[in-house]
Design an enzyme around this catalytic site. Structure first.
Site, mmCIF file in Angstrom:
data_model
loop_
_atom_site.group_PDB
_atom_site.id
_atom_site.type_symbol
_atom_site.label_atom_id
_atom_site.label_comp_id
_atom_site.label_asym_id
_atom_site.label_seq_id
_atom_site.Cartn_x
_atom_site.Cartn_y
_atom_site.Cartn_z
ATOM 1 N N PRO A 24 0.855 -1.193 0.000
ATOM 2 C CA PRO A 24 0.000 0.000 0.000
ATOM 3 C C PRO A 24 0.887 1.238 0.000
ATOM 4 O O PRO A 24 1.804 1.341 0.815
ATOM 5 C CB PRO A 24 -0.790 -0.127 1.309
ATOM 6 C CG PRO A 24 0.015 -1.048 2.174
ATOM 7 C CD PRO A 24 0.794 -1.936 1.267
ATOM 8 N N CYS A 107 3.378 3.089 9.324
ATOM 9 C CA CYS A 107 3.582 4.430 8.773
ATOM 10 C C CYS A 107 4.152 5.358 9.841
ATOM 11 O O CYS A 107 3.578 5.481 10.930
ATOM 12 C CB CYS A 107 2.268 4.995 8.243
ATOM 13 S SG CYS A 107 2.445 6.653 7.542
ATOM 14 N N GLY A 240 7.385 -2.440 -2.832
ATOM 15 C CA GLY A 240 6.743 -1.143 -2.825
ATOM 16 C C GLY A 240 7.204 -0.282 -3.982
ATOM 17 O O GLY A 240 6.773 -0.439 -5.119
#
Length: 336
Positions: A24, A107, A240
């Protein structure tokens, strides 16, 4: 080990496997990006951008949950720290057809820390466990967690094991581990992806000490050859930035990592396959750049790559017929 992966027997969707996934990524893995990536690989597990519980419960729910049926297998990543809010959002994800819901505990952004979202939650393993339990109680789809190997001030291996063990006790079977600590003060999110050293050895020890868990490795992986090497130790790999900037890497995932014998789609065919989707987006009032910004890496390493990118980004904004620019860009990929 592949827990929680049995597909619905009445569904024609591919079964969910975490052997290879695309991370993500905020501002990147929107539904246009995922549609494009799915053209390149039928097997890769795709994730949405992180959506906060507040945005989903009080914002434009349809926009945040929107996806195309072709995007499956597909996981929704949530950011939040209240059990009730996360459970409610997990129910929305399941009702919208998502195959998995993932909790963001990785995060490092100041913006999310202030709302008790992301990597700061590693300091609160019992809270994460309570959230996971509430989500698991609310839905039948898998609930997974993505996290770091630690945060500054809580970065010992014993503390990592405490976190994973506590969350596992709440029923979580699958952990995607970014093999860096997060430094919560003084570094930007970008710096937190580069400055803390990669510690694959720590994640490997975690897999040794928790053999019953599915451990997916994330961080710094750049090639499918590296993926194959890591898959000798870990249950899955997650890419990623490399998958975004060099998307054609995904075109051989099915063949190299899943044993597919289907022909590999060419760069030119991938771009041409996006044309009807882009035309439909334009016809509905959308801007072509919303889609093509995710495709710029198709020309990576080719003569004319700079012009290819320019055609699909800068020039679009002044074009009367942007699809003509798409056709011009396609010429750079002919034969490839």
């Amino acid at each position: 080990m592949q827990p929680d992966i049995a597909p619905n027997p009445h569904s024609t969707r591919p079964g969910l496997s975490r052997r290879f996934s695309v991370a993500p990524m905020m501002d990147w893995t929107d539904h246009h990006c995922r549609y494009f990536m799915r053209l390149l690989s039928s097997q890769a597990l795709l994730y949405t951008e992180m959506v906060t519980t507040g945005a989903l419960l009080h914002g434009d729910r349809e926009r945040f949950l929107r996806h195309d049926e072709t995007e499956h297998p597909l996981a929704l990543q949530l950011g939040g720290s209240t059990a009730a809010g996360l459970a409610a959002c997990a129910r929305l994800a399941e009702a919208a057809g998502y195959d998995e819901v993932n909790l963001n505990v990785g995060c490092p952004s100041d913006r999310v820390q202030n709302n008790m979202i992301g990597a700061c939650l590693m300091a609160h393993p019992q809270l994460v466990a309570d959230c996971v339990k509430a989500m698991r109680d609310a839905v039948g789809i898998p609930v997974t967690v993505k996290h770091r190997i630690g945060i500054n001030g809580r970065d010992s291996y014993a503390e990592l094991c405490d976190f994973v063990g506590t969350v596992h006790d709440a029923g979580c079977q699958s952990f995607t581990v970014h093999a860096r600590i997060a430094i919560l003060e003084g570094l930007s999110p970008k710096e937190n992806r580069d400055i803390p050293p990669l510690r694959y050895d720590v994640v490997a020890q975690l897999k040794t000490d928790f053999p019953e868990l599915e451990i997916v490795l994330n961080g710094g992986i750049k090639t499918l050859e590296q993926c194959s090497e890591h898959l000798q130790t870990f249950d899955g790999v997650m890419l990623g930035r490399e998958a975004y900037h060099n998307p054609y890497l995904l075109a051989q995932v099915d063949q190299q990592l899943f044993g597919s014998v289907a022909p590999v789609i060419s760069r030119h065919a991938a771009l041409e396959s996006m044309r009807p989707y882009i035309a439909a987006h334009i016809a509905s009032g959308g801007n072509m750049h919303h889609v093509t910004r995710h495709m710029l890496g198709l020309g990576l390493g080719f003569p004319g790559a700079r012009r290819f990118r320019q055609l699909l980004s800068v020039d679009i904004h002044k074009a009367e017929n942007p699809l003509l620019l798409l056709d011009q860009a396609a010429k750079f990929l002919e034969g490839h």
